[in-house]
Design a protein around this motif. Structure first.
Motif, PDB file in Angstrom:
ATOM      1  N   GLU A 108       0.844  -1.195   0.000  1.00 43.05           N
ATOM      2  CA  GLU A 108       0.000   0.000   0.000  1.00 43.05           C
ATOM      3  C   GLU A 108       0.883   1.249   0.000  1.00 43.05           C
ATOM      4  OE1 GLU A 108      -3.530   0.446   0.483  1.00 43.05           O
ATOM      5  OE2 GLU A 108      -3.670  -1.634  -0.214  1.00 43.05           O
ATOM      6  N   PHE A 109       0.450   2.272  -0.713  1.00 39.73           N
ATOM      7  CA  PHE A 109       1.232   3.513  -0.713  1.00 39.73           C
ATOM      8  C   PHE A 109       1.338   4.089   0.706  1.00 39.73           C
ATOM      9  CE2 PHE A 109       1.527   8.181  -1.137  1.00 39.73           C
ATOM     10  CZ  PHE A 109       2.807   8.236  -1.668  1.00 39.73           C
ATOM     11  N   ALA A 110       0.320   3.847   1.508  1.00 39.01           N
ATOM     12  CA  ALA A 110       0.374   4.334   2.890  1.00 39.01           C
ATOM     13  C   ALA A 110       1.596   3.773   3.615  1.00 39.01           C
ATOM     14  CB  ALA A 110      -0.901   3.926   3.628  1.00 39.01           C
ATOM     15  N   GLU A 111       1.992   2.584   3.222  1.00 40.34           N
ATOM     16  CA  GLU A 111       3.170   1.972   3.834  1.00 40.34           C
ATOM     17  C   GLU A 111       4.445   2.696   3.393  1.00 40.34           C
ATOM     18  OE1 GLU A 111       5.263  -0.372   6.295  1.00 40.34           O
ATOM     19  OE2 GLU A 111       3.093  -0.115   6.215  1.00 40.34           O
ATOM     20  N   VAL A 112       4.440   3.182   2.156  1.00 42.72           N
ATOM     21  CA  VAL A 112       5.567   3.994   1.678  1.00 42.72           C
ATOM     22  C   VAL A 112       5.670   5.264   2.515  1.00 42.72           C
ATOM     23  CG1 VAL A 112       6.447   5.356  -0.269  1.00 42.72           C
ATOM     24  CG2 VAL A 112       5.424   3.113  -0.687  1.00 42.72           C
ATOM     25  N   VAL A 113       4.528   5.856   2.768  1.00 41.11           N
ATOM     26  CA  VAL A 113       4.521   7.095   3.556  1.00 41.11           C
ATOM     27  C   VAL A 113       5.065   6.815   4.958  1.00 41.11           C
ATOM     28  CG1 VAL A 113       3.022   8.868   4.564  1.00 41.11           C
ATOM     29  CG2 VAL A 113       2.636   8.089   2.216  1.00 41.11           C
ATOM     30  N   GLY A 179      -2.643  10.259  -7.756  1.00 43.55           N
ATOM     31  CA  GLY A 179      -1.714   9.243  -8.228  1.00 43.55           C
ATOM     32  C   GLY A 179      -1.611   8.020  -7.339  1.00 43.55           C
ATOM     33  N   ARG A 180      -1.750   8.198  -6.014  1.00 40.83           N
ATOM     34  CA  ARG A 180      -1.528   7.050  -5.119  1.00 40.83           C
ATOM     35  C   ARG A 180      -2.499   5.912  -5.426  1.00 40.83           C
ATOM     36  NH1 ARG A 180      -2.484   9.619   0.656  1.00 40.83           N
ATOM     37  NH2 ARG A 180      -2.049  11.543  -0.444  1.00 40.83           N
ATOM     38  N   ARG A 181      -3.673   6.266  -5.927  1.00 37.63           N
ATOM     39  CA  ARG A 181      -4.648   5.208  -6.201  1.00 37.63           C
ATOM     40  C   ARG A 181      -4.159   4.296  -7.337  1.00 37.63           C
ATOM     41  NH1 ARG A 181     -10.384   7.088  -7.253  1.00 37.63           N
ATOM     42  NH2 ARG A 181     -10.569   4.833  -7.553  1.00 37.63           N
ATOM     43  N   PHE A 182      -3.462   4.900  -8.297  1.00 31.43           N
ATOM     44  CA  PHE A 182      -2.950   4.079  -9.412  1.00 31.43           C
ATOM     45  C   PHE A 182      -1.785   3.195  -8.960  1.00 31.43           C
ATOM     46  CE2 PHE A 182      -4.886   7.739 -11.528  1.00 31.43           C
ATOM     47  CZ  PHE A 182      -5.733   7.103 -12.405  1.00 31.43           C
ATOM     48  N   LEU A 183      -1.082   3.668  -7.938  1.00 32.65           N
ATOM     49  CA  LEU A 183       0.006   2.833  -7.409  1.00 32.65           C
ATOM     50  C   LEU A 183      -0.540   1.665  -6.595  1.00 32.65           C
ATOM     51  CD1 LEU A 183       2.918   5.028  -5.961  1.00 32.65           C
ATOM     52  CD2 LEU A 183       3.062   3.314  -7.767  1.00 32.65           C
ATOM     53  N   ASP A 184      -1.685   1.898  -5.990  1.00 32.01           N
ATOM     54  CA  ASP A 184      -2.216   0.889  -5.078  1.00 32.01           C
ATOM     55  C   ASP A 184      -3.028  -0.192  -5.772  1.00 32.01           C
ATOM     56  OD1 ASP A 184      -1.028   1.821  -2.858  1.00 32.01           O
ATOM     57  OD2 ASP A 184      -2.752   2.920  -2.083  1.00 32.01           O
ATOM     58  N   ALA A 247      12.557   6.249  -6.263  1.00 31.74           N
ATOM     59  CA  ALA A 247      12.386   4.797  -6.258  1.00 31.74           C
ATOM     60  C   ALA A 247      11.442   4.376  -5.133  1.00 31.74           C
ATOM     61  CB  ALA A 247      13.743   4.120  -6.104  1.00 31.74           C
ATOM     62  N   LEU A 248      11.638   4.956  -3.950  1.00 31.94           N
ATOM     63  CA  LEU A 248      10.776   4.587  -2.826  1.00 31.94           C
ATOM     64  C   LEU A 248       9.331   4.998  -3.078  1.00 31.94           C
ATOM     65  CD1 LEU A 248      13.033   5.636   0.216  1.00 31.94           C
ATOM     66  CD2 LEU A 248      12.655   3.321  -0.664  1.00 31.94           C
ATOM     67  N   TRP A 249       9.148   6.227  -3.528  1.00 31.56           N
ATOM     68  CA  TRP A 249       7.787   6.744  -3.735  1.00 31.56           C
ATOM     69  C   TRP A 249       7.012   5.886  -4.729  1.00 31.56           C
ATOM     70  CZ3 TRP A 249       9.846  12.388  -4.601  1.00 31.56           C
ATOM     71  CH2 TRP A 249      10.151  12.967  -3.357  1.00 31.56           C
ATOM     72  N   THR A 250       7.727   5.320  -5.695  1.00 32.16           N
ATOM     73  CA  THR A 250       7.026   4.512  -6.707  1.00 32.16           C
ATOM     74  C   THR A 250       7.057   3.026  -6.343  1.00 32.16           C
ATOM     75  OG1 THR A 250       9.064   4.445  -8.015  1.00 32.16           O
ATOM     76  CG2 THR A 250       7.433   6.106  -8.641  1.00 32.16           C
ATOM     77  N   LYS A 251       7.433   2.719  -5.094  1.00 37.32           N
ATOM     78  CA  LYS A 251       7.442   1.325  -4.600  1.00 37.32           C
ATOM     79  C   LYS A 251       8.286   0.419  -5.492  1.00 37.32           C
ATOM     80  CE  LYS A 251       3.075   0.352  -4.851  1.00 37.32           C
ATOM     81  NZ  LYS A 251       1.732  -0.228  -4.692  1.00 37.32           N
ATOM     82  N   SER A 252       9.357   0.939  -5.955  1.00 38.80           N
ATOM     83  CA  SER A 252      10.124   0.208  -6.967  1.00 38.80           C
ATOM     84  C   SER A 252      11.376  -0.437  -6.376  1.00 38.80           C
ATOM     85  CB  SER A 252      10.518   1.156  -8.098  1.00 38.80           C
ATOM     86  OG  SER A 252       9.368   1.542  -8.811  1.00 38.80           O
ATOM     87  N   ALA A 253      11.785  -1.516  -6.994  1.00 38.27           N
ATOM     88  CA  ALA A 253      13.062  -2.128  -6.660  1.00 38.27           C
ATOM     89  C   ALA A 253      14.152  -1.269  -7.301  1.00 38.27           C
ATOM     90  CB  ALA A 253      13.123  -3.547  -7.205  1.00 38.27           C
TER      91      ALA A 253
END
Lengths: 535, 470
Positions: A108-113, A179-184, A247-253
């Motif tokens: 979840e993007f919330a976890e990134v936050v 945007g966060r919805r598209f990431l989630d 990288a972190l914001w987009t949950k990317s490796a």
């Protein structure tokens, strides 16, 4: 604090761990004597040119950076050594796509936050180490101390939750959906679906298929994370941080290459990540390390098709071109070398100190090393007016030289001398010098010149023009920023300037302003770093 | 003849005699040579100071007086080659050759009165200058910003003739001639002196050779001028490109044609050079075969990348040829824009021997600059020898002169033979300079390990030819 850390031995040799897919790898202990002997050997073999900055010893890269006297900004003759583990390229490559799809990509993007907030909280918790890192950075940085301090002070600001949220919600927004919805996950978008010609042909010749109608289709979008390789530049400590955060914001490796000259701040962040969230998916899929840029042995496996989904390159023209050529089958996002300019109308003479103060602020962004820092001031004036303006600039630069002295390297000193004896022989010079050395200078140049000659360090070239419109012909996509004065003239020229490829047209004095969601080099970068998927 | 010209010609004659002695014996009296060089440099400084506006501007900026010693001149009065392209580009864009005349005057020691009425192109302008006895060599870098170096008749004669007086003797000492030829040349040099020997060599030295010039038959670009000069000495000359290397076209190729006329010229040029390259190679091959069949020796000349390309073409076509023993290959200009194509020296020599049958010891090379008269010939040890008739300065990265017997840095030179334009030049090359002799047996100063300094534009033939790569 227990566990791996950044630490110096009793001789001042700094051991810097690398983060390799969530694991901190410490370098072997190598004594100063062995390091000095190794560099002495390469120095003996070298016939000329700049001294070598690295050697490979055991399973480590050893970097040396000249220690600068902070008052004079001249090299003291001493070196600061850093030892970093030399890992193999296969250790950083993420090849289990199903594991990524099921783990990191479903976060979840919330976890990134929560993650970046945790890093922000941790930043400075170990005050002793942070102070030590600052001291090491200061010892060798070509940027004046106030710039070093201000740069490091930006780290917790950029780690704020609100920055992450705004960046993602704006860069990845579409259909007015944050945007966060598209990431989630998959997001239905209110698009009208059109059939393809094949469906029309089908409809003409064959009976309808039950439940198969474009009108019933629901378009869905998702911003899928990617595997990112970031090759960063050393002109600012904020560059590795910006890459890491994207990288972190987009949950990317991600694999982040630390550049020579800006390794410590990036390594400190990696250390925080490993300490604060050792088992977090964002940490487990993150590598932050050094290798020599252009090292074929290390980079060739990384550039093979399928190894990364995105390669992000910051740097000099040669580096960018080289990566583009070698990674031809991977989508590459480049932050090309660009520079800034200022367009200053004759109204500046109504309040010269104000205009000069603003213009110097635009010039000295990251001590004139940032790609948005103004290098050339196109001034609406005759020669006499230009010289009056240049004299005021020189005085203002002199004040900055006092509280933020810059290090003009010997080669930059030489470059200014070369200019004075060649292409700038016709220029009128206004200089701040002491002991035969340049601290800063302004040159009123009557004709066009080659920007690649500019040393980009405390030198402003003033080009008098009859009208600001005359300066438009000097603008092109290589110009990142053109600050304009006064405001009515900016509004009048902004679109014409932008049409020539310039990305930012701020009021004079605001070239360094930034805000979450601001495009970078004409791109909404996060949107370039995710893969937009449809279903 | 002015006092300066009388004085400088006297010194030149002494220097050239010295160069011949050095080339034959391998050494000279260093103190005497230095004294002569310094005298010429000081005389030129005074002349430039009095007569060349841009030089005077530099002197005023550096506060260097008319009477200055060589150390002060080397430290303060050397300029970069940018001064020869310090004109606003719009002069050329607008075909304003009157303005170009006025600009050229800034780097020349006398008024530029060439009639430019009706001149419509850079080539026209260069032609008008030539008619007014101002021989102007051009050079273009990768930016297409062309530099122009003006020479009066005397300095032009030095550009095209000075090398003849010592380079053949140097090469012969290195083994690039038959023993009887070497003996005859040495005897002629001793008997005839510089001018006489130069004339002798021009008339007789290469008459027994056919010349193959992998370059252009016309145009005043630096390396091309060397080829054209040699072409006048050989028995029969064949050029790879039998046309002028036009400055107008070179600029159009790099910067893009400005109008329809330039587009047509560029197209025609590319047609003749790039698209018909194989035809040109076949024509050159026919000339080579004819020389071999006639049992005549051949002199092959060109830039290394062009020689490599031609040799590789010969190999690919299965058309390797064994030229008559005693044939020679001479190259100059370096790899420059073709750094990516560079092959190391042994591989280059092996390719030349395989494709042309020319032995490694008969491959020669020279290093020079558009702004210089003096050529540094390469010895069999791979070092370029600085003849004792010119002064080199090595600069560190801060542009401060370095001293020492084995140093590396930016190369500068003070050319005593540059009598009419500022000849105290900081080049864009980094080199290793060694003093105290060379294993080849020659005394004096050598340079090697030549590389382009960071950020310096690639200039000369390489910059031009890169634009021709289709």
């Amino acid at each position: 604090m227990n566990g791996p850390t950044i630490a110096a031995d009793r001789d001042g040799v700094i051991a810097v761990p690398a983060l390799v897919r969530g694991t901190l790898v410490t370098p072997p202990a190598i004594g100063k004597g062995e390091i000095e002997a190794a560099f002495a050997a390469v120095d003996r073999e070298q016939t000329g040119g700049d001294p070598k900055t690295r050697v490979r010893l055991h399973e480590a890269w050893v970097l040396r950076e000249p220690v600068l006297d902070r008052a004079s900004m001249r090299a003291t003759g001493a070196w600061q050594y850093q030892v970093m583990p030399a890992v193999t390229p296969l250790e950083v490559i993420e090849d289990d796509l199903d594991a990524l799809a099921a783990g990191l990509y479903e976060l979840e993007f919330a976890e990134v936050v929560r993650y970046v907030e945790g890093l922000q909280q941790a930043y400075g918790d170990d005050a002793d180490l942070l102070q030590q890192v600052k001291a090491w950075v200061r010892a060798t940085s070509e940027a004046p101390d106030p710039y070093v301090d201000a740069g490091l002070a930006m780290f917790p600001v950029m780690l704020a939750a609100s920055v992450a949220e705004t960046m993602v919600d704006t860069d990845l927004a579409t259909w007015e959906i944050p945007g966060r919805r598209f990431l989630d996950g998959w997001v239905e978008v209110p698009g009208t679906v059109y059939p393809a010609p094949v469906h029309m042909i089908h409809a003409q010749h064959l009976p309808p298929i039950a439940g198969y109608d474009a009108a019933d289709a629901t378009p869905r979008l998702r911003a899928l994370p990617t595997r990112q390789l970031h090759i960063t530049a050393g002109n600012s400590p904020l560059v590795p941080l910006a890459s890491l955060l994207r990288a972190l914001w987009t949950k990317s490796a991600a694999t982040i290459k630390l550049p020579y000259g800006a390794t410590l701040a990036g390594a400190y962040l990696a250390l925080l990540a490993a300490r604060t969230f050792p088992d977090h998916p964002l940490t487990r899929h993150l590598s932050v390390l050094y290798w020599p840029g252009g090292d074929e042995q290390f980079e060739a496996p990384l550039f093979l098709p399928g190894r990364y989904d995105r390669i992000v390159v910051w740097g000099a023209p040669g580096s960018v071109l080289s990566v583009r050529e070698r990674a031809a089958f991977t989508k590459t996002v480049t932050f090309n070398p660009r520079y800034g300019v200022s367009l200053i109308g004759r109204e500046a003479f109504d309040d010269l100190p104000q205009a000069v103060g603003r213009a110097v602020c635009d010039t000295l962004i990251q001590s004139q090393k940032a790609c948005i820092a103004s290098q050339i001031h196109y001034l609406e004036a005759d020669q006499a007016g230009a010289e009056r303006y240049a004299a005021a600039l020189r005085d203002e630069l002199g004040r900055w030289d006092g509280f933020a002295p810059a290090a003009l390297s010997r080669s930059q000193q030489g470059q200014i001398r070369r200019m004075k004896r060649g292409s700038f022989l016709g220029a009128t010079w206004f200089e701040n010098r002491a002991g035969g050395e340049y601290h800063s200078a302004v040159a009123v140049m009557p004709q066009e010149f080659n920007i690649t000659e500019h040393p980009m360090c405390r030198l402003i070239v003033v080009r008098p023009v009859a009208s600001l419109e005359d300066a438009l012909r000097f603008l092109h996509p290589g110009v990142a920023t053109a600050g304009v004065y006064p405001e009515p003239r900016r509004r009048e020229l902004a679109v014409r300037i932008g049409a020539r490829g310039v990305s930012n047209v701020p009021p004079l004095g605001q070239a360094g302003y930034t805000y979450p969601g601001m495009p970078h080099d004409g791109m909404l970068v996060l949107s370039e770093l995710v893969d937009w998927k449809t279903s | 003849m002015s006092d300066h010209h009388a004085e400088i010609r006297t010194i030149h004659l002494q220097l050239t005699t010295l160069a011949m002695r050095w080339a034959m014996s391998g050494s000279v009296n260093e103190d005497y040579a230095r004294e002569l060089r310094f005298a010429a440099i000081r005389a030129n400084h005074r002349h430039y100071w009095d007569n060349i506006p841009i030089y005077r501007r530099l002197a005023d900026q550096a506060e260097v007086p008319r009477e200055a010693d060589t150390a002060q001149i080397a430290a303060e009065m050397m300029s970069t080659d940018h001064i020869f392209k310090s004109y606003p580009q719009e002069y050329l864009d607008n075909h304003d050759y009157g303005a170009m005349n006025r600009w050229l005057r800034q780097v020349y020691d006398r008024p530029v009165n060439a009639d430019v009425a009706g001149a419509a192109s850079i080539d026209d302008w260069l032609g008008r200058l030539n008619a007014a006895a101002i021989h102007t060599v051009f050079s273009s870098g990768t930016s297409g910003h062309i530099s122009f170096v003006p020479r009066d008749a005397y300095t032009w004669s030095q550009l095209t003739g000075l090398g003849v007086s010592y380079i053949p003797l140097f090469q012969m000492r290195q083994g690039a001639a038959r023993s009887w030829e070497r003996a005859a040349s040495r005897a002629a040099a001793r008997m005839l002196g510089p001018d006489g020997f130069g004339e002798f060599f021009r008339r007789r030295g290469l008459r027994g050779f056919d010349g193959i010039f992998l370059s252009f038959s016309g145009g005043t670009q630096g390396t091309q001028v060397v080829g054209q000069t040699l072409a006048r000495m050989v028995g029969r000359a064949t050029f790879l490109f039998d046309l002028d290397l036009s400055a107008t076209v070179v600029r159009a190729l790099v910067r893009g044609p400005a109008d329809e006329r330039e587009r047509r010229l560029s197209d025609a040029f590319l047609e003749a050079t790039v698209r018909r390259r194989a035809d040109n190679f076949r024509r050159v091959l026919a000339a080579l075969r004819e020389s071999a069949a006639a049992r005549r020796r051949t002199l092959v000349f060109g830039a290394p990348f062009m020689i490599k390309e031609f040799c590789e073409w010969l190999v690919a076509e299965g058309d390797e040829i064994a030229l008559r023993p005693g044939s020679m290959l001479s190259h100059g200009g370096g790899w420059k824009s073709f750094e990516g194509d560079r092959i190391d020296e042994p591989a280059f020599l092996a390719l030349v021997e395989q494709s042309l049958g020319i032995r490694p010891e008969r491959v020669t090379e020279g290093y020079s600059m558009t702004e210089a008269q003096v050529v540094f010939p390469r010895c069999r040890e791979g070092r370029f020898h600085v003849p004792p008739i010119t002064e080199t300065v090595i600069f560190d990265e801060a542009l401060e002169p370095l001293t020492g017997d084995d140093i590396y840095g930016g190369l500068g030179f003070l050319d005593p033979y540059a009598a009419c334009y500022p000849g105290f030049i900081i080049t864009g090359d980094n080199v290793r300079r060694r003093s105290g002799g060379c294993p080849c047996g020659m005394s004096g100063v050598t340079i090697s390990d030549i590389g382009r300094a960071t950020g310096r534009e690639v200039k000369g033939c390489g910059g031009i030819m890169a634009a021709m790569q289709g």
